[in-house]
Design an enzyme around this catalytic site. Sequence first.
Site, mmCIF file in Angstrom:
data_model
loop_
_atom_site.group_PDB
_atom_site.id
_atom_site.type_symbol
_atom_site.label_atom_id
_atom_site.label_comp_id
_atom_site.label_asym_id
_atom_site.label_seq_id
_atom_site.Cartn_x
_atom_site.Cartn_y
_atom_site.Cartn_z
ATOM 1 N N LYS A 22 0.836 -1.210 0.000
ATOM 2 C CA LYS A 22 0.000 0.000 0.000
ATOM 3 C C LYS A 22 0.865 1.252 0.000
ATOM 4 C CE LYS A 22 -1.553 1.586 4.136
ATOM 5 N NZ LYS A 22 -1.290 2.999 4.482
ATOM 6 N N ASN A 23 1.842 1.302 0.910
ATOM 7 C CA ASN A 23 2.606 2.541 1.064
ATOM 8 C C ASN A 23 3.563 2.788 -0.103
ATOM 9 O OD1 ASN A 23 1.230 3.056 3.369
ATOM 10 N ND2 ASN A 23 2.894 2.541 4.783
ATOM 11 N N CYS A 116 -3.882 13.065 13.031
ATOM 12 C CA CYS A 116 -4.612 11.805 12.946
ATOM 13 C C CYS A 116 -4.390 11.039 14.235
ATOM 14 C CB CYS A 116 -4.190 11.000 11.728
ATOM 15 S SG CYS A 116 -2.583 10.267 11.906
ATOM 16 N N ARG A 121 1.469 14.809 13.003
ATOM 17 C CA ARG A 121 1.886 14.557 11.623
ATOM 18 C C ARG A 121 1.954 15.815 10.756
ATOM 19 N NH1 ARG A 121 -0.449 9.039 9.432
ATOM 20 N NH2 ARG A 121 1.455 9.142 8.214
ATOM 21 N N ASP A 319 5.357 0.819 11.932
ATOM 22 C CA ASP A 319 4.111 0.189 11.470
ATOM 23 C C ASP A 319 3.955 -1.258 11.937
ATOM 24 O OD1 ASP A 319 3.448 2.522 10.206
ATOM 25 O OD2 ASP A 319 4.022 1.874 8.200
ATOM 26 N N ARG A 411 -8.239 -0.270 5.450
ATOM 27 C CA ARG A 411 -7.382 0.708 4.769
ATOM 28 C C ARG A 411 -6.052 0.079 4.356
ATOM 29 N NH1 ARG A 411 -5.817 4.865 8.394
ATOM 30 N NH2 ARG A 411 -4.400 5.141 6.670
HETATM 31 N N1 EPU Z 1 7.432 14.647 10.223
HETATM 32 C C1 EPU Z 1 7.674 15.976 10.480
HETATM 33 N N2 EPU Z 1 7.496 16.859 9.441
HETATM 34 C C2 EPU Z 1 7.115 16.463 8.193
HETATM 35 C C3 EPU Z 1 6.881 15.087 7.965
HETATM 36 C C4 EPU Z 1 7.054 14.200 8.991
HETATM 37 O O1 EPU Z 1 8.025 16.355 11.577
HETATM 38 O O2 EPU Z 1 6.994 17.317 7.316
HETATM 39 C C5 EPU Z 1 7.611 13.662 11.324
HETATM 40 C C6 EPU Z 1 6.357 12.867 11.603
HETATM 41 O O3 EPU Z 1 5.474 13.531 12.465
HETATM 42 C C7 EPU Z 1 6.948 11.600 12.205
HETATM 43 C C8 EPU Z 1 8.218 11.405 11.390
HETATM 44 O O4 EPU Z 1 8.544 12.702 10.874
HETATM 45 O O5 EPU Z 1 7.295 11.820 13.541
HETATM 46 C C9 EPU Z 1 8.118 10.416 10.253
HETATM 47 O O6 EPU Z 1 6.972 10.700 9.450
HETATM 48 P P1 EPU Z 1 6.926 10.389 7.884
HETATM 49 O O7 EPU Z 1 6.759 11.682 7.146
HETATM 50 O O8 EPU Z 1 8.076 9.535 7.495
HETATM 51 O O9 EPU Z 1 5.566 9.588 7.755
HETATM 52 P P2 EPU Z 1 4.668 9.552 6.465
HETATM 53 O O10 EPU Z 1 5.539 9.619 5.268
HETATM 54 O O11 EPU Z 1 3.566 10.535 6.574
HETATM 55 C C10 EPU Z 1 4.698 6.972 6.047
HETATM 56 C C11 EPU Z 1 3.706 5.855 6.042
HETATM 57 C C12 EPU Z 1 3.271 5.547 7.468
HETATM 58 C C13 EPU Z 1 4.514 5.193 8.294
HETATM 59 C C14 EPU Z 1 5.522 6.341 8.227
HETATM 60 C C15 EPU Z 1 6.825 6.030 8.948
HETATM 61 C C16 EPU Z 1 2.555 6.071 3.908
HETATM 62 C C17 EPU Z 1 1.305 6.357 3.189
HETATM 63 N N3 EPU Z 1 2.544 6.228 5.241
HETATM 64 O O12 EPU Z 1 4.009 8.110 6.569
HETATM 65 O O13 EPU Z 1 2.419 4.404 7.381
HETATM 66 O O14 EPU Z 1 4.138 4.960 9.627
HETATM 67 O O15 EPU Z 1 5.838 6.620 6.846
HETATM 68 O O16 EPU Z 1 7.418 4.908 8.428
HETATM 69 O O17 EPU Z 1 3.545 5.671 3.322
HETATM 70 C C18 EPU Z 1 0.652 2.989 7.999
HETATM 71 O O18 EPU Z 1 0.826 2.375 6.939
HETATM 72 O O19 EPU Z 1 -0.088 2.556 8.932
HETATM 73 C C19 EPU Z 1 1.332 4.273 8.208
HETATM 74 C C20 EPU Z 1 0.935 5.161 9.114
#
Ligand code: EPU
Length: 435
Positions: A22-23, A116, A121, A319, A411
Amino acid sequence: MDTFVIEGGRRLDGTIRINGSKNAALPLMAAALLSDQPLTLRGVPDLADIRNMRRLLAELGVEIGDNDGGMRLHAVDESESHARYDIVRTMRASICALGPMLARRGAARVSMPGGCAIGDRPVDLHLRGLVALGAHIELEGGDIIAKAPGGRLKGDTIFLGGAFGSTVLGTANVMSAATLAEGTTVIESAACEPEIVDLARLLTAMGAQIEGAGSPRITIRGVESLGGADHTVIPDRIEAATYMCAAAITNGSLVLEDCPLDCLLAVTDRLEAAGVHVDPLEPGAPEADPMRRRVRVTAERVLRPIEVTTQPHPGFPTDVQAQLMALLCLADGNSVVTEKIFPERFLHVAELSRMGARLFRVGNTVVVSGVRTLKGAPVMASDLRASAGLVLAGLAAEGTTVVNRVYHLDRGYEKMEERLAAAGATITRVDDRAA
Ligand code: EPU
């Protein structure tokens, strides 16, 4: 709203083929916005988040069809560039549309994703990266309004690390946008997740020039335009890890096919330490694709307590934290689980406690004091992976567990109940309005 009703205590024994990730698939789909040529993606799972991404891309002028075992995406109308709140609020990954749309259309308006269940986030790193590429960004009415002066972004060197490590979707956004920027972009402290490597592979097949994906420094040489491509999505490492925990928590034996063992080393390391064995069934076969192994997962009767800390890849994935915690509830002693990516991601703790688990949380650490048995109970968690942890607990618990609001699970897990039932679990989906 659907619920799962689980009669616990059945040993799992069977074979499960791991689906496409998915991701990985979500940013791959958004890459369709980077080109006026069609993309074919194979192995895209059938999940609620994927359907939401289809809806979003359709609104942004992408024609999407299913044919020949793949999903075909073709951006035929580039006049619309507004990702509306209606869709973004259903799926945070809508933010993936921002970078590609800005790079190709010169402008993008994407509703700002809210917080969320697993924390605030923010998207500051995404925006910082795009600003470094020359974008002008404003917030208006809850929307991010981004413009590329002169219609084209400009390459630069960007540091993408934050307090919690890098950002996966932020790296996807900036890397995608940089493919069409003028000049060279270097992303330092890039996310190293396998989903980023898969995206780089697709973008390269479309004609992008990318080096270093999978390492903390990615270099992108911008090109004038990108073409189409035919690409197969990598298998889902989180789904694979979840079914590994399912085999172990029921003291069962599951064969996983298309298991991406190559990117699960942190998971198998911790599982082995706890007494769970993940054995490749074609050991040493030189032709075996390390991302599509056939493995058998079994567990020792008494599990050992362990320490685990979630980290960016290649560390232990956040995750899988909830699923591993469910397993450790039944280990013989005290385990320590520390969450370093989303420090508030503990929605499953109170619910597992309702099933008889002994959990003590201090800040971003939970001490899991193993018990001999869990007891079935009605439970609910408003996060996908927390819900998966509760299903695992239900499989092992004495008596009946009812997991409410399984739309969270839907999801990220395709037909989870059918696949577990085929391996011997007693689990049924019930529409609670009909009950
Ligand atoms: N963060 C910031 N600023 C940003 C972006 C992120 O401070 O601009 C922080 C976040 O709050 C968090 C950390 O950086 O503390 C990592 O967040 P990241 O941006 O890597 O998360 P994401 O890209 O939004 C993806 C996956 C998540 C998974 C995370 C971490 C997808 C669609 N989502 O989210 O998957 O937990 O990477 O590996 O790819 C799930 O599948 O259940 C899920 C939540």
